[in-house]
Design a protein around this motif. Structure first.
Motif, PDB file in Angstrom:
ATOM      1  N   ALA A 194       0.831  -1.208   0.000  1.00  0.00           N
ATOM      2  CA  ALA A 194       0.000   0.000   0.000  1.00  0.00           C
ATOM      3  C   ALA A 194       0.866   1.259   0.000  1.00  0.00           C
ATOM      4  CB  ALA A 194      -0.931  -0.005   1.213  1.00  0.00           C
ATOM      5  N   GLN A 195       1.930   1.247   0.774  1.00  0.00           N
ATOM      6  CA  GLN A 195       2.806   2.421   0.875  1.00  0.00           C
ATOM      7  C   GLN A 195       3.676   2.607  -0.371  1.00  0.00           C
ATOM      8  OE1 GLN A 195       4.938   1.551   4.479  1.00  0.00           O
ATOM      9  NE2 GLN A 195       3.068   1.599   5.725  1.00  0.00           N
ATOM     10  N   HIS A 246       2.745   3.153  -5.639  1.00  0.00           N
ATOM     11  CA  HIS A 246       2.954   4.208  -6.636  1.00  0.00           C
ATOM     12  C   HIS A 246       4.297   4.085  -7.353  1.00  0.00           C
ATOM     13  CE1 HIS A 246       4.826   5.570  -2.899  1.00  0.00           C
ATOM     14  NE2 HIS A 246       5.632   6.318  -3.639  1.00  0.00           N
ATOM     15  N   VAL A 249      -6.831  -1.244  -1.546  1.00  0.00           N
ATOM     16  CA  VAL A 249      -7.704  -0.079  -1.522  1.00  0.00           C
ATOM     17  C   VAL A 249      -8.912  -0.407  -0.654  1.00  0.00           C
ATOM     18  CG1 VAL A 249      -9.023   1.568  -2.898  1.00  0.00           C
ATOM     19  CG2 VAL A 249      -6.945   0.550  -3.835  1.00  0.00           C
ATOM     20  N   HIS A 279      -6.188   0.346   4.911  1.00  0.00           N
ATOM     21  CA  HIS A 279      -4.952   0.980   4.461  1.00  0.00           C
ATOM     22  C   HIS A 279      -5.231   2.446   4.117  1.00  0.00           C
ATOM     23  CE1 HIS A 279      -3.190  -3.013   4.166  1.00  0.00           C
ATOM     24  NE2 HIS A 279      -4.258  -3.384   3.495  1.00  0.00           N
ATOM     25  N   GLU A 280      -4.382   3.315   4.613  1.00  0.00           N
ATOM     26  CA  GLU A 280      -4.530   4.728   4.301  1.00  0.00           C
ATOM     27  C   GLU A 280      -3.776   5.050   3.019  1.00  0.00           C
ATOM     28  OE1 GLU A 280      -3.588   7.427   7.396  1.00  0.00           O
ATOM     29  OE2 GLU A 280      -4.759   6.379   8.930  1.00  0.00           O
ATOM     30  N   LEU A 281      -4.535   5.438   2.000  1.00  0.00           N
ATOM     31  CA  LEU A 281      -3.923   5.793   0.727  1.00  0.00           C
ATOM     32  C   LEU A 281      -3.788   7.306   0.630  1.00  0.00           C
ATOM     33  CD1 LEU A 281      -5.607   3.479  -1.926  1.00  0.00           C
ATOM     34  CD2 LEU A 281      -3.430   3.177  -0.772  1.00  0.00           C
ATOM     35  N   GLN A 327      -0.462   7.677  -4.066  1.00  0.00           N
ATOM     36  CA  GLN A 327      -0.888   6.324  -4.408  1.00  0.00           C
ATOM     37  C   GLN A 327      -2.159   6.340  -5.255  1.00  0.00           C
ATOM     38  OE1 GLN A 327      -0.008   7.227  -1.299  1.00  0.00           O
ATOM     39  NE2 GLN A 327       1.553   5.788  -0.579  1.00  0.00           N
ATOM     40  N   ALA A 328      -3.101   7.204  -4.890  1.00  0.00           N
ATOM     41  CA  ALA A 328      -4.347   7.301  -5.646  1.00  0.00           C
ATOM     42  C   ALA A 328      -4.091   7.770  -7.077  1.00  0.00           C
ATOM     43  CB  ALA A 328      -5.315   8.251  -4.935  1.00  0.00           C
ATOM     44  N   LEU A 355     -11.935   2.560  -4.553  1.00  0.00           N
ATOM     45  CA  LEU A 355     -11.395   3.898  -4.302  1.00  0.00           C
ATOM     46  C   LEU A 355     -12.534   4.892  -4.059  1.00  0.00           C
ATOM     47  CD1 LEU A 355      -8.600   5.313  -4.205  1.00  0.00           C
ATOM     48  CD2 LEU A 355      -8.916   5.878  -6.616  1.00  0.00           C
TER      49      LEU A 355
END
Length: 354
Positions: free
Chosen positions: A225-226, A229, A251, A255-257, A261-262, A291
């Motif tokens: 997740a981190q 990108h 997503v 997990h904090e996006l 990343q988005a 998302l």
């Protein structure tokens, strides 16, 4: 609409991808074994042919010799590599000799890079065997194979990836062992780095998320997740990207996006609007729906503009892909729940094909 056709489509696609990979892997591995014999040993054609017809008794004899010497020469390992390609009987015969695999592992962990390459290519062909063989390889050599993914020697790295793919496709217990060795983060780095091994790393990740998802840790998911990108749109094996992200539930609420990343995900989704690969499109739509479900319009960039969203959605409906129907409806629902604009204005300009 039943989910059965979609599940069938996914399973067929994944199996087809791996069959293609396995076929190419065996062909290339076989050619490399032949070339090694011709160049490394200087054998004439008739001698090479003789090496390619090694019988089980020959393999047992070689296993016994290297075990007594506690050492395998380059010639030993190349002969064994060829023998393992001949069939499962030779593989089982070698694996059944206590201490024989340990000799290959000793060569794999030695200081000489060519010996390491010979050993991993030998283990790679050995890993074409059944689950009990894969389990032995993972237990005895797994930590070294995973560690070598960080190295710069691409032939060694690629053979490690081939070996891992064989193991991941064969043995659940072996996969559980490997996933405890930071395999997923290492595969992700190889998948993203500029090298000739991205396709092989993508195949391995595919196998992990398809066959062994329950063993992927929260820490591994957080790592992806981190770092999602870091995958570039023009890289090899990007067709696996959305499937991996979706299967790992990257997503979602767990997990904090961030915006970076988005934005990466949206670049991939933009490219999918003109894709002819239904598999890629389906998982791109599912990731985008997730998302949108996060409820933050800032994460969807230009698609937060209703006109842009409707244009993209109409392009997807125009594909007239029955496997997409439910996913597109969920995508639409999640967008409307954002309350960005009047729902009727959206619905009036949609071009839904049934």
């Amino acid at each position: 609409m039943s989910s059965a056709p979609i599940a069938s489509f996914e399973n067929t696609h994944i199996r087809s991808k791996f069959r293609e990979y396995a076929r190419d892997q065996r062909l290339e591995c076989r050619m490399k074994a032949k070339d090694s014999l011709r160049i490394g040993l200087g054998q004439i054609k008739e001698e090479v042919k003789a090496l390619e017809s090694l019988e089980t008794k020959d393999v047992i004899g070689m296993a016994g010799r290297i075990k007594r010497r506690k050492h395998a020469t380059t010639e030993d390992m190349r002969r064994l590599s060829v023998a393992f390609l001949q069939g499962n009987d030779n593989i089982n015969a070698f694996a059944g000799i206590p201490g024989a695999i340990q000799v290959l592992v000793k060569e794999l962990t030695g200081p000489h890079i060519q010996r390491q390459i010979d050993a991993i290519e030998c283990l790679c062909n050995l890993s074409l065997g059944e689950a009990h063989v894969s389990e032995k390889i993972a237990s005895l050599a797994g930590s070294y194979i995973v560690t070598y993914l960080d190295g710069k020697e691409e032939r060694l790295k690629r053979s490690c990836l081939w070996t891992l793919a064989n193991i991941l496709a064969t043995c659940e217990k072996a996969c559980k062992i490997l996933l405890q060795m930071q395999l997923v983060p290492k595969l992700w780095r190889v998948y993203n780095d500029s090298n000739s091994c991205q396709e092989d790393a993508g195949i391995c990740l595919n196998l992990v998320v398809t066959e062994h998802l329950q063993y992927v840790s929260t820490e591994d998911r957080n790592y992806i997740a981190q770092n999602l990108h870091k995958k570039n749109l023009g890289d090899p094996a990007t067709e696996y990207f959305m499937y991996i992200i979706y299967q790992l539930e990257i997503v979602g609420e767990n997990h904090e996006l961030g915006a970076q990343q988005a934005e990466c995900l949206l670049h991939f989704i933009d490219a999918l609007l003109t894709s002819v690969d239904s598999f890629c499109v389906i998982y791109g739509v599912r990731v985008l729906a997730n998302l949108l479900a996060l409820g933050d319009p800032k994460l969807i960039g230009r698609l937060a503009d209703p006109q842009n969203f409707v244009k993209a959605l109409n392009q997807l409906f125009a594909l007239r892909d029955s496997n997409l129907s439910l996913d597109l409806m969920r995508l639409l629902k999640n967008f409307l729940l954002l309350n960005i604009t009047d729902s009727n204005l959206i619905l009036d300009v949609l071009q839904v094909y049934v």
